[in-house]
Design a protein around this motif. Structure first.
Motif, PDB file in Angstrom:
ATOM      1  N   SER A  33       0.854  -1.193   0.000  1.00  0.00           N
ATOM      2  CA  SER A  33       0.000   0.000   0.000  1.00  0.00           C
ATOM      3  C   SER A  33       0.889   1.242   0.000  1.00  0.00           C
ATOM      4  O   SER A  33       2.028   1.223   0.468  1.00  0.00           O
ATOM      5  N   LEU A  34       0.350   2.319  -0.539  1.00  0.00           N
ATOM      6  CA  LEU A  34       1.109   3.568  -0.572  1.00  0.00           C
ATOM      7  C   LEU A  34       1.438   4.019   0.842  1.00  0.00           C
ATOM      8  O   LEU A  34       2.518   4.586   1.090  1.00  0.00           O
ATOM      9  N   ASP A  35       0.550   3.753   1.768  1.00  0.00           N
ATOM     10  CA  ASP A  35       0.799   4.109   3.167  1.00  0.00           C
ATOM     11  C   ASP A  35       2.031   3.374   3.703  1.00  0.00           C
ATOM     12  O   ASP A  35       2.876   3.970   4.380  1.00  0.00           O
ATOM     13  N   VAL A  89      -0.606  12.914   1.431  1.00  0.00           N
ATOM     14  CA  VAL A  89      -1.258  11.811   0.712  1.00  0.00           C
ATOM     15  C   VAL A  89      -2.690  11.717   1.201  1.00  0.00           C
ATOM     16  O   VAL A  89      -2.920  11.463   2.394  1.00  0.00           O
ATOM     17  N   PRO A  90      -3.669  11.901   0.327  1.00  0.00           N
ATOM     18  CA  PRO A  90      -5.076  11.790   0.759  1.00  0.00           C
ATOM     19  C   PRO A  90      -5.375  10.407   1.319  1.00  0.00           C
ATOM     20  O   PRO A  90      -4.801   9.403   0.881  1.00  0.00           O
ATOM     21  N   GLU A  91      -6.274  10.355   2.273  1.00  0.00           N
ATOM     22  CA  GLU A  91      -6.611   9.084   2.909  1.00  0.00           C
ATOM     23  C   GLU A  91      -7.147   8.072   1.900  1.00  0.00           C
ATOM     24  O   GLU A  91      -6.895   6.870   2.008  1.00  0.00           O
ATOM     25  N   ILE A 149       6.634  14.763  -0.124  1.00  0.00           N
ATOM     26  CA  ILE A 149       6.059  13.634  -0.877  1.00  0.00           C
ATOM     27  C   ILE A 149       4.562  13.849  -0.933  1.00  0.00           C
ATOM     28  O   ILE A 149       3.899  13.948   0.112  1.00  0.00           O
ATOM     29  N   SER A 150       4.012  13.900  -2.150  1.00  0.00           N
ATOM     30  CA  SER A 150       2.579  14.130  -2.308  1.00  0.00           C
ATOM     31  C   SER A 150       2.009  13.157  -3.333  1.00  0.00           C
ATOM     32  O   SER A 150       2.750  12.568  -4.137  1.00  0.00           O
ATOM     33  N   ALA A 151       0.700  12.986  -3.284  1.00  0.00           N
ATOM     34  CA  ALA A 151       0.051  12.069  -4.222  1.00  0.00           C
ATOM     35  C   ALA A 151      -1.345  12.561  -4.535  1.00  0.00           C
ATOM     36  O   ALA A 151      -2.001  13.198  -3.703  1.00  0.00           O
ATOM     37  N   HIS A 186      -0.695   9.534  -9.200  1.00  0.00           N
ATOM     38  CA  HIS A 186       0.438  10.435  -9.441  1.00  0.00           C
ATOM     39  C   HIS A 186       1.140  10.701  -8.113  1.00  0.00           C
ATOM     40  O   HIS A 186       0.506  11.152  -7.151  1.00  0.00           O
ATOM     41  N   ILE A 187       2.423  10.413  -8.073  1.00  0.00           N
ATOM     42  CA  ILE A 187       3.219  10.637  -6.863  1.00  0.00           C
ATOM     43  C   ILE A 187       4.358  11.595  -7.213  1.00  0.00           C
ATOM     44  O   ILE A 187       5.068  11.381  -8.216  1.00  0.00           O
ATOM     45  N   LYS A 188       4.512  12.618  -6.391  1.00  0.00           N
ATOM     46  CA  LYS A 188       5.574  13.592  -6.620  1.00  0.00           C
ATOM     47  C   LYS A 188       6.505  13.649  -5.407  1.00  0.00           C
ATOM     48  O   LYS A 188       6.040  13.652  -4.267  1.00  0.00           O
ATOM     49  N   VAL A 189       7.801  13.665  -5.693  1.00  0.00           N
ATOM     50  CA  VAL A 189       8.812  13.885  -4.659  1.00  0.00           C
ATOM     51  C   VAL A 189       9.555  15.156  -5.038  1.00  0.00           C
ATOM     52  O   VAL A 189      10.234  15.200  -6.069  1.00  0.00           O
ATOM     53  N   LYS A 190       9.405  16.176  -4.224  1.00  0.00           N
ATOM     54  CA  LYS A 190       9.976  17.492  -4.541  1.00  0.00           C
ATOM     55  C   LYS A 190      10.884  17.959  -3.409  1.00  0.00           C
ATOM     56  O   LYS A 190      10.579  17.752  -2.237  1.00  0.00           O
ATOM     57  N   ASP A 191      12.010  18.523  -3.786  1.00  0.00           N
ATOM     58  CA  ASP A 191      12.847  19.191  -2.797  1.00  0.00           C
ATOM     59  C   ASP A 191      13.127  20.604  -3.303  1.00  0.00           C
ATOM     60  O   ASP A 191      13.130  20.850  -4.513  1.00  0.00           O
ATOM     61  N   ASP A 192      13.343  21.530  -2.394  1.00  0.00           N
ATOM     62  CA  ASP A 192      13.621  22.911  -2.795  1.00  0.00           C
ATOM     63  C   ASP A 192      15.090  23.262  -2.617  1.00  0.00           C
ATOM     64  O   ASP A 192      15.443  24.410  -2.358  1.00  0.00           O
TER      65      ASP A 192
END
Length: 374
Positions: A236-238, A265-267, A302-304, A312-318
Motif C-alpha cells: 500500500s502507498l501508506d 497523501v489523501p486518505e 512527498i505528495s500524491a 500520481h506521486i511527486k517527490v519534490k525538494d527545494d
C-alpha cells in the motif's frame, strides 16, 4: 516441443487423453451409424451382424490406437510432416482393418445374406482372388475413416502443443520480469549505508550515544523491512511512505538543521498499491543532491493525487538542482531504475518525469494505474 513442457506436461504420452477420447468417439459413431443403417434397410440377421460389428469395431479401436503410437515419434515435428506421415500410415491401418472386417463377415461362419452376396459378385474368381479384391476395394473406403481420425488427432494434438508452448512462454516471461524486478530492486545506493555508518561513528566519538542508538535502531528497522520485502510485490502507498519515513528519520539525524519532511497523501489513496520501495531511489536522490549539497534549509515533500484512473506521486525538494540527474553530464541511474521498474510492472501505462521545478528545487513525478486490494 515435448522436451521443455512445464507443470507436469513432460510425459511419455502427454496427449493420450486426446487420442483415447477421439478414437473411441470415432468408432462409437461408426458403430451407431451402421447399426441405424441396418435397422432402416431391415438387413437380415440383425443381432448376429451387430455382434460381429461390435467385435470389428473393437478391432478398429485397437488398430487406430496402434496408429496413434506410430505417430508419437514425430510429435515434435512440424504440422506438414505430421500430416504427410499420418497419410502414409493410414493406408496399412486401413488394409489391416479391411482384412479383419472381411474375416469377420465373409470367412468366419458366413451368414446366408453374405453367402448370397458372394455368389452374386464371384464372377468366376477363386476365393483367394475374391478376398484380395474385396479387401483392397474396402481398404480405400476405410482409408478415409482413418485419415479423418488422423487429421482430427493431429489438429487437436498440435493445438494442445501450442497451448502448452504459450503457457511455457508466459511462465518464462513472468520469470524474466520477476528477475528484472529483483535486479532493479537490489540496485540500492551503497552511499547511504556508508554515510550512515560514518555519521554513527561521529556521533559515538562525540559521545552522543542516545542519538547514535536511535539512528542505529532506525537503520536496523529500515534494512530489516527493505531486505525482507519481496521485490516483485506491491504494498500500500501508506506502507511505502512509512518505509521512506524510516529512511528520512535516519537522514534527519545526519542533517538535523537542514532537512524537513512533509507528506501529503489523501486518505483515499493510502490503500493504493505500488511496487515496494519504488520511492527509495527518488527520495535518496532528493537527500543526496537537494539536502547534502545545500547550505540552506531544505524541505523534501512527498505528495500524491489521483487523476483519470492514474496514481500520481511527486517527490519534490527545494534544494539545489542536481546536475547529475538533470544536467547534461548526469547518469540518472536511480531515476532510470525507478522508470524501468514501473515499465516492467505496468508497461506503457506507467512512467516518470523529472526536472527542475518552476518554484525552485527539483521534482520527480511518477504515474501508474490506480490499483487497490491487489
Amino acid at each position: 516441443m515435448d522436451k521443455a513442457l512445464p507443470d507436469g506436461e513432460h510425459r511419455r504420452l502427454p496427449d493420450l487423453g486426446i487420442a483415447i477420447k477421439s478414437i473411441v468417439g470415432f468408432w462409437v459413431l461408426y458403430f451407431a451409424l451402421t447399426t441405424v443403417r441396418s435397422v432402416v434397410v431391415q438387413y437380415p440377421d440383425f443381432w448376429e451382424m451387430m455382434a460381429r460389428r461390435s467385435c470389428v469395431s473393437l478391432a478398429g479401436i485397437f488398430i487406430t490406437f496402434l496408429l496413434y503410437l506410430a505417430l508419437r515419434p514425430i510429435a515434435a515435428k512440424s504440422l506438414n510432416v505430421k500430416a504427410a506421415v499420418a497419410a502414409v500410415l493410414c493406408l496399412p491401418a486401413a488394409i489391416a482393418y479391411a482384412s479383419v472386417n472381411y474375416y469377420a463377415f465373409y470367412v468366419y461362419a458366413p451368414l446366408n445374406a453374405v453367402k448370397q452376396e458372394q455368389e452374386r459378385n464371384s464372377m468366376g474368381w477363386s476365393p483367394l482372388e475374391m478376398a484380395a479384391r474385396s479387401i483392397l476395394d474396402s481398404s480405400f473406403a476405410w482409408f478415409f475413416l482413418f485419415a479423418a481420425w488422423a487429421a482430427f488427432y493431429v489438429a487437436m494434438s498440435y493445438a494442445r502443443q501450442l497451448r502448452v508452448a504459450d503457457r511455457h512462454a508466459a511462465m518464462l516471461a513472468r520469470e524474466a520480469q520477476e528477475a528484472q524486478l529483483r535486479a532493479l530492486r537490489y540496485q540500492i545506493n551503497p552511499h547511504f549505508l556508508f554515510n550512515t555508518l560514518n555519521s554513527l561513528s561521529s556521533l559515538i566519538l562525540s559521545k552522543r550515544t542516545d542519538t547514535a542508538e536511535q539512528m542505529l535502531m532506525n537503520l536496523s528497522t529500515f534494512f530489516r523491512a527493505t531486505l525482507s520485502a519481496d521485490p516483485t510485490a506491491d504494498v500500500s502507498l501508506d506502507e511505502e511512505i512509512k518505509l521512506q519515513r524510516l529512511y528520512l528519520d535516519i537522514e534527519q539525524i545526519r542533517f538535523p538543521e537542514r532537512l524537513t519532511v512533509e507528506v501529503d497523501v489523501p486518505e483515499a489513496l493510502q490503500s493504493a498499491r505500488v511496487p515496494v520501495l519504488i520511492l527509495q531511489p527518488v527520495v535518496e536522490n532528493a537527500v543526496k543532491y537537494g539536502v547534502a549539497r545545500s547550505r540552506k534549509h531544505v524541505t523534501v515533500r512527498i505528495s500524491a493525487h489521483e487523476e483519470a484512473g492514474r496514481l500520481h506521486i511527486k517527490v519534490k525538494d527545494d534544494g539545489e538542482v542536481p546536475a547529475e540527474e538533470g544536467g547534461e553530464g548526469g547518469t540518472g541511474v536511480g531515476l532510470r531504475n525507478v522508470c524501468d521498474r514501473l515499465t516492467a510492472r505496468f508497461g506503457s501505462r506507467a512512467g516518470c518525469l523529472s526536472g527542475p521545478d518552476p518554484d525552485g528545487g527539483y521534482t520527480v513525478h511518477l504515474y501508474m494505474p490506480v490499483v487497490r486490494n491487489g
